[in-house]
Structure formats: structure tokens, C-alpha cells
Scaffold this motif. Sequence first.
Motif, PDB file in Angstrom:
ATOM      1  N   HIS A  29       0.788  -1.265  -0.237  1.00  5.76           N
ATOM      2  CA  HIS A  29      -0.053   0.045   0.082  1.00  5.76           C
ATOM      3  C   HIS A  29       0.887   1.209  -0.037  1.00  5.76           C
ATOM      4  CE1 HIS A  29      -2.823  -2.902   1.891  1.00  5.76           C
ATOM      5  NE2 HIS A  29      -3.602  -2.405   0.709  1.00  5.76           N
ATOM      6  N   LEU A  30       2.123   1.136  -0.212  1.00  8.97           N
ATOM      7  CA  LEU A  30       3.052   2.368  -0.181  1.00  8.97           C
ATOM      8  C   LEU A  30       3.946   2.319  -1.453  1.00  8.97           C
ATOM      9  CD1 LEU A  30       3.427   4.697   1.911  1.00  8.97           C
ATOM     10  CD2 LEU A  30       5.279   3.640   2.691  1.00  8.97           C
ATOM     11  N   VAL A  31       3.942   3.567  -2.208  1.00  9.63           N
ATOM     12  CA  VAL A  31       4.692   3.516  -3.417  1.00  9.63           C
ATOM     13  C   VAL A  31       5.554   4.649  -3.390  1.00  9.63           C
ATOM     14  CG1 VAL A  31       2.888   4.565  -4.982  1.00  9.63           C
ATOM     15  CG2 VAL A  31       4.833   3.310  -6.064  1.00  9.63           C
ATOM     16  N   ARG A  32       6.783   4.615  -3.578  1.00 10.16           N
ATOM     17  CA  ARG A  32       7.561   5.890  -3.413  1.00 10.16           C
ATOM     18  C   ARG A  32       7.813   6.345  -4.956  1.00 10.16           C
ATOM     19  NH1 ARG A  32      12.884   5.133  -0.011  1.00 10.16           N
ATOM     20  NH2 ARG A  32      11.039   5.822   1.426  1.00 10.16           N
ATOM     21  N   VAL A  33       7.660   7.690  -5.395  1.00 10.02           N
ATOM     22  CA  VAL A  33       7.820   8.298  -6.521  1.00 10.02           C
ATOM     23  C   VAL A  33       9.045   9.226  -6.492  1.00 10.02           C
ATOM     24  CG1 VAL A  33       6.822   9.359  -8.388  1.00 10.02           C
ATOM     25  CG2 VAL A  33       5.437   8.172  -7.190  1.00 10.02           C
ATOM     26  N   ILE A  34      10.129   8.913  -7.243  1.00  8.89           N
ATOM     27  CA  ILE A  34      11.232   9.696  -7.263  1.00  8.89           C
ATOM     28  C   ILE A  34      11.295  10.659  -8.401  1.00  8.89           C
ATOM     29  CG2 ILE A  34      13.911   9.707  -7.409  1.00  8.89           C
ATOM     30  CD1 ILE A  34      13.727   6.806  -5.853  1.00  8.89           C
ATOM     31  N   VAL A  35      11.361  12.030  -8.191  1.00  9.45           N
ATOM     32  CA  VAL A  35      11.181  12.899  -9.163  1.00  9.45           C
ATOM     33  C   VAL A  35      12.607  13.857  -9.228  1.00  9.45           C
ATOM     34  CG1 VAL A  35       8.625  12.941  -9.205  1.00  9.45           C
ATOM     35  CG2 VAL A  35      10.216  14.605  -7.626  1.00  9.45           C
ATOM     36  N   GLY A  36      12.847  14.572 -10.257  1.00 13.17           N
ATOM     37  CA  GLY A  36      13.765  15.391 -10.514  1.00 13.17           C
ATOM     38  C   GLY A  36      13.846  16.104 -11.818  1.00 13.17           C
ATOM     39  N   GLY A  37      14.929  16.791 -12.040  1.00  9.32           N
ATOM     40  CA  GLY A  37      15.079  17.617 -13.165  1.00  9.32           C
ATOM     41  C   GLY A  37      15.427  18.999 -13.116  1.00  9.32           C
ATOM     42  N   ASP A  38      15.429  19.855 -14.203  1.00 10.54           N
ATOM     43  CA  ASP A  38      15.789  21.113 -14.054  1.00 10.54           C
ATOM     44  C   ASP A  38      14.935  21.868 -13.070  1.00 10.54           C
ATOM     45  OD1 ASP A  38      17.626  20.597 -16.049  1.00 10.54           O
ATOM     46  OD2 ASP A  38      16.383  21.315 -17.612  1.00 10.54           O
ATOM     47  N   GLY A  39      13.840  21.595 -13.035  1.00 14.29           N
ATOM     48  CA  GLY A  39      12.984  22.464 -11.821  1.00 14.29           C
ATOM     49  C   GLY A  39      13.437  22.389 -10.348  1.00 14.29           C
ATOM     50  N   PHE A  40      14.190  21.354 -10.378  1.00 12.03           N
ATOM     51  CA  PHE A  40      14.524  21.314  -8.829  1.00 12.03           C
ATOM     52  C   PHE A  40      15.221  22.671  -8.406  1.00 12.03           C
ATOM     53  CE2 PHE A  40      17.384  20.063  -5.465  1.00 12.03           C
ATOM     54  CZ  PHE A  40      16.572  19.274  -4.771  1.00 12.03           C
ATOM     55  N   ALA A  41      15.792  23.323  -9.393  1.00 11.66           N
ATOM     56  CA  ALA A  41      16.597  24.647  -8.530  1.00 11.66           C
ATOM     57  C   ALA A  41      15.500  25.535  -7.970  1.00 11.66           C
ATOM     58  CB  ALA A  41      17.144  25.314  -9.960  1.00 11.66           C
ATOM     59  N   ASN A  42      14.249  25.391  -8.393  1.00 15.05           N
ATOM     60  CA  ASN A  42      12.777  26.206  -7.985  1.00 15.05           C
ATOM     61  C   ASN A  42      12.791  25.655  -6.313  1.00 15.05           C
ATOM     62  OD1 ASN A  42      13.059  27.744 -10.096  1.00 15.05           O
ATOM     63  ND2 ASN A  42      11.807  26.317 -10.872  1.00 15.05           N
ATOM     64  N   PHE A  43      13.215  24.540  -5.909  1.00 14.09           N
ATOM     65  CA  PHE A  43      12.824  23.959  -4.742  1.00 14.09           C
ATOM     66  C   PHE A  43      13.847  24.439  -3.698  1.00 14.09           C
ATOM     67  CE2 PHE A  43      12.985  20.304  -1.650  1.00 14.09           C
ATOM     68  CZ  PHE A  43      11.581  20.470  -1.404  1.00 14.09           C
ATOM     69  N   GLN A  44      13.143  24.908  -2.530  1.00 13.17           N
ATOM     70  CA  GLN A  44      14.027  25.624  -1.347  1.00 13.17           C
ATOM     71  C   GLN A  44      13.650  24.655  -0.267  1.00 13.17           C
ATOM     72  OE1 GLN A  44      16.041  28.260  -1.772  1.00 13.17           O
ATOM     73  NE2 GLN A  44      15.569  27.820  -3.919  1.00 13.17           N
ATOM     74  N   THR A  45      14.471  23.677   0.138  1.00 12.07           N
ATOM     75  CA  THR A  45      14.229  22.732   1.257  1.00 12.07           C
ATOM     76  C   THR A  45      14.343  23.535   2.292  1.00 12.07           C
ATOM     77  OG1 THR A  45      14.753  20.541   2.192  1.00 12.07           O
ATOM     78  CG2 THR A  45      16.742  22.047   1.512  1.00 12.07           C
ATOM     79  N   ASN A  46      13.784  22.871   3.487  1.00 13.49           N
ATOM     80  CA  ASN A  46      14.079  23.352   4.718  1.00 13.49           C
ATOM     81  C   ASN A  46      14.525  22.219   5.841  1.00 13.49           C
ATOM     82  OD1 ASN A  46      11.877  21.574   5.646  1.00 13.49           O
ATOM     83  ND2 ASN A  46      10.249  23.296   4.990  1.00 13.49           N
ATOM     84  N   GLY A  47      14.742  22.395   7.090  1.00 19.48           N
ATOM     85  CA  GLY A  47      15.228  21.481   7.971  1.00 19.48           C
ATOM     86  C   GLY A  47      14.500  20.692   8.498  1.00 19.48           C
ATOM     87  N   ALA A  48      13.197  20.728   8.261  1.00 19.94           N
ATOM     88  CA  ALA A  48      12.213  19.944   8.915  1.00 19.94           C
ATOM     89  C   ALA A  48      12.145  18.569   8.659  1.00 19.94           C
ATOM     90  CB  ALA A  48      10.903  20.542   8.637  1.00 19.94           C
ATOM     91  N   THR A  49      11.985  17.594   9.403  1.00 21.64           N
ATOM     92  CA  THR A  49      11.883  16.445   8.958  1.00 21.64           C
ATOM     93  C   THR A  49      10.472  16.020   8.620  1.00 21.64           C
ATOM     94  OG1 THR A  49      11.723  15.584  11.426  1.00 21.64           O
ATOM     95  CG2 THR A  49      13.872  15.307  10.324  1.00 21.64           C
ATOM     96  N   ASP A  50       9.484  16.917   8.912  1.00 27.95           N
ATOM     97  CA  ASP A  50       7.927  16.616   8.445  1.00 27.95           C
ATOM     98  C   ASP A  50       7.655  17.564   7.268  1.00 27.95           C
ATOM     99  OD1 ASP A  50       8.089  18.946   9.897  1.00 27.95           O
ATOM    100  OD2 ASP A  50       6.148  18.677  10.613  1.00 27.95           O
ATOM    101  N   LYS A  51       8.889  17.970   6.480  1.00 29.01           N
ATOM    102  CA  LYS A  51       8.574  18.639   5.392  1.00 29.01           C
ATOM    103  C   LYS A  51       7.593  18.210   4.164  1.00 29.01           C
ATOM    104  CE  LYS A  51      12.875  18.917   3.896  1.00 29.01           C
ATOM    105  NZ  LYS A  51      13.454  17.889   4.725  1.00 29.01           N
ATOM    106  N   TYR A  52       6.514  18.965   4.004  1.00 30.27           N
ATOM    107  CA  TYR A  52       5.328  18.566   3.002  1.00 30.27           C
ATOM    108  C   TYR A  52       5.288  19.642   1.782  1.00 30.27           C
ATOM    109  CZ  TYR A  52       2.621  22.276   5.380  1.00 30.27           C
ATOM    110  OH  TYR A  52       2.153  23.302   6.051  1.00 30.27           O
ATOM    111  N   VAL A  53       4.531  18.876   0.932  1.00 30.15           N
ATOM    112  CA  VAL A  53       4.357  19.865  -0.385  1.00 30.15           C
ATOM    113  C   VAL A  53       2.887  19.923  -0.760  1.00 30.15           C
ATOM    114  CG1 VAL A  53       6.565  19.714  -1.197  1.00 30.15           C
ATOM    115  CG2 VAL A  53       5.160  18.099  -1.768  1.00 30.15           C
ATOM    116  N   LYS A  54       2.351  20.526  -1.378  1.00 31.47           N
ATOM    117  CA  LYS A  54       1.022  20.827  -1.809  1.00 31.47           C
ATOM    118  C   LYS A  54       1.147  20.565  -3.324  1.00 31.47           C
ATOM    119  CE  LYS A  54      -1.054  22.368   1.937  1.00 31.47           C
ATOM    120  NZ  LYS A  54      -2.216  21.584   2.559  1.00 31.47           N
ATOM    121  N   VAL A  55       0.613  18.901  -3.719  1.00 34.83           N
ATOM    122  CA  VAL A  55       0.671  18.626  -5.008  1.00 34.83           C
ATOM    123  C   VAL A  55      -0.526  18.895  -5.925  1.00 34.83           C
ATOM    124  CG1 VAL A  55       1.348  16.686  -6.559  1.00 34.83           C
ATOM    125  CG2 VAL A  55       1.949  16.721  -4.343  1.00 34.83           C
ATOM    126  N   PHE A  56      -0.280  19.551  -6.991  1.00 37.14           N
ATOM    127  CA  PHE A  56      -1.468  19.772  -7.861  1.00 37.14           C
ATOM    128  C   PHE A  56      -1.885  18.794  -8.930  1.00 37.14           C
ATOM    129  CE2 PHE A  56       0.398  23.723  -6.474  1.00 37.14           C
ATOM    130  CZ  PHE A  56      -0.860  24.662  -6.157  1.00 37.14           C
TER     131      PHE A  56
END
Length: 277
Positions: A29-56
Motif C-alpha cells: 500500500h505504499l509506493v515511492r515516486v522519485i522525481v527530479g529535473g531542471d525544476g529542482f532549482a526552484n525547490f527551497q528545502t528546509n530543515g524540517a523532517t516533516d517537510k510537506y508539499v501541496k501537489v496539484f
Amino acid sequence: MSENTPRPQRPQRPQTVLAVESTEWLSPHLVRVIVGGDGFANFQTNGATDKYVKVFFVKPQLGLTPPYDVETLRAILPQEDWPVVRTYTVRWVDEVAQKLAIDFVVHGDEGIAGPWAASAVAGDLIAFAGPGGAYSPDPVTQWHVLAGDESAIPAMASALEAMGPDARGVAYIEVDTVNDVLDLAAPDGVDLHWVFRDGQYRTTLLAESIDGGPWPEHTSIQAFMHGEREAMKALRVVLRRRGLTREQISLSGYWARGRTEDAFQAEKREPIGQIAD
């Protein structure tokens, strides 16, 4: 402001657009999706271990290419075709390789995000805003208590990996059966307990496990508990009885049984959606 004055619109959050590189089934019941590409430069990570994103998510038949102008799409499309937003924890970020992983809970054809992840192939695009998040294990805390269901596994796994080798505590992870157990890395002093529903959902399962487990006295404690809303309310009762303060607790509902995320998010402003005081 008069009745005829347009209300100011909240600015749209910038979107990161990445491409699927690979997928991996971690459990039934759990699938991992690995994503990357040129758009990664726009991703500003943070130090939180519960970091989350809003997917469209948008209907494929609309032929739209991300990033999405959500406000414009809502103005020109019927409501049933509006972009749908779902919240997911980022499992890990590799800034050198410029890729990240998101783990999706899948229950057959149910929902929107799960089926997308289950059928994703290399080259598929994903757009999201964020990350948000605020929790990370306090390195000086003497006892860590973690609890959650499948939806919280990515955040709990990240937290366990971020702890120092001398960290001590317990983690209770609720899944359906033994087939859903994962091999998670954790410090030797943190005991992992897998709690099984076996097809019988109970909102008190995690609370009963925590309440019946070890709870050291005269020790600094930090709690991270996330998952189904009613289960989190039951855990909140336990934490109150144990005397933890709000500053010691990261607790919230990631979802609500029988609710879509849209309904769940709307109910956060109502009494039924309130967990903490």
C-alpha cells in the motif's frame, strides 16, 4: 471596502515542476515516486523532517501542462475540472543529485493521488508548492515519542534518521498487516513497535499502545504524532494526562476517515476539525 470593490486575491505560491524518474513499491500500500529535473532549482528545502508539499492534480484529458495558473483555471473551467490539491510529506531530498522522493499511500483506485502514483512512469510531470513543515527531533531531548499511521511513515522515518546515535525513545507505527512493515533505520535506543489493524479500524489503537508503553519520569520528552484526525484526538488525551505542554508536542491530523482532503481541510475551521486547544 465597498461591496463593489474586488477582494484582493492571495498570491499564488510558486510551483516546482519535476519529472518522474522512477517508482518503487515499498509495501502493498505504499509506493515511492522519485522525481527530479531542471525544476529542482526552484525547490527551497528546509530543515524540517516533516517537510510537506501541496501537489496539484488535473484531469489528464484536459491536456494541461504544469505549472498551473490555478486562479485562471478556476475562472474558466467548470468546478469539476478545477485542479485538485493534495498534501504529501517529502521522504528525502538529495540536493547533489537534484531529486527528491515522495511516498504515496495507495488503496486501489480510491482517491486521486494514490492512483496517479501507482501508475506513474518516467517522464510524467508533477507540480507542487512548498515545502512547509516545522518539526525536527530536538538533539537534547532525552526521550522521543513518535506515533502515526501509514500517512505519517515518511515523516517518522525521516525523524528517526535525523536523530543522533544516542537518542532514546519509542515509535508506534500503525499499519494494516505484517505485510506493510518496512525496514526503517533508527538509533539503537529507539524501539520501533508496529501496531496492526488487521482490517479492523479503531481510532484508539495508537493511544492504547502509547498509554501502555514505557513513559520515563523526570525526563525531557518530545512527541511527534500525526495521522488520522480522530486517532490524534485520542492521543491528545493521553498526552494531556501525561502532562506534556504544547511546546513539547507536534500533533495534527493528516487526514480524516470518510472525508476527502477538500472536506478535511474545510473542517479544520470547525469544532470537528479541532485537535489541540
